[in-house]
Design a protein around this motif. Structure first.
Motif: not given
Length: 75
Positions: A3-8, A37-57
């Motif tokens: 599993l790769k974790r791509v920062p976004y 990322n253990q966030v229920p919705t996108e409203h729990h993510i702040s601008e500028g916060q780095t989340i991780r995109i797990p890959l490959p599907l």
């Protein structure tokens, strides 16, 4: 695991569905990014916060299937 974790970095008008489409080709898979990322919705993510995109599907699906079967075995 392979599993790769791509920062976004989250931008002001981002949507999980759009990011899922960008990385997975399917906007309905937004919940994988939220779950990972253990966030229920996108409203729990702040601008500028780095989340991780797990890959490959395919690896994510394998992990989820295995965890689901383990939960079934324990229930």
């Amino acid at each position: 695991r392979n599993l790769k974790r791509v920062p976004y970095v989250w931008k002001s008008n981002d949507r999980l569905s759009n990011i899922a489409y960008e990385f997975y080709g399917d906007s309905s898979l937004w919940w994988i990014i939220a779950w990972y990322n253990q966030v229920p919705t996108e409203h729990h993510i702040s601008e500028g916060q780095t989340i991780r995109i797990p890959l490959p599907l395919e690896e994510i699906r394998r992990i989820l299937i295995n965890s689901d079967s383990m939960a079934s075995d324990n229930g």
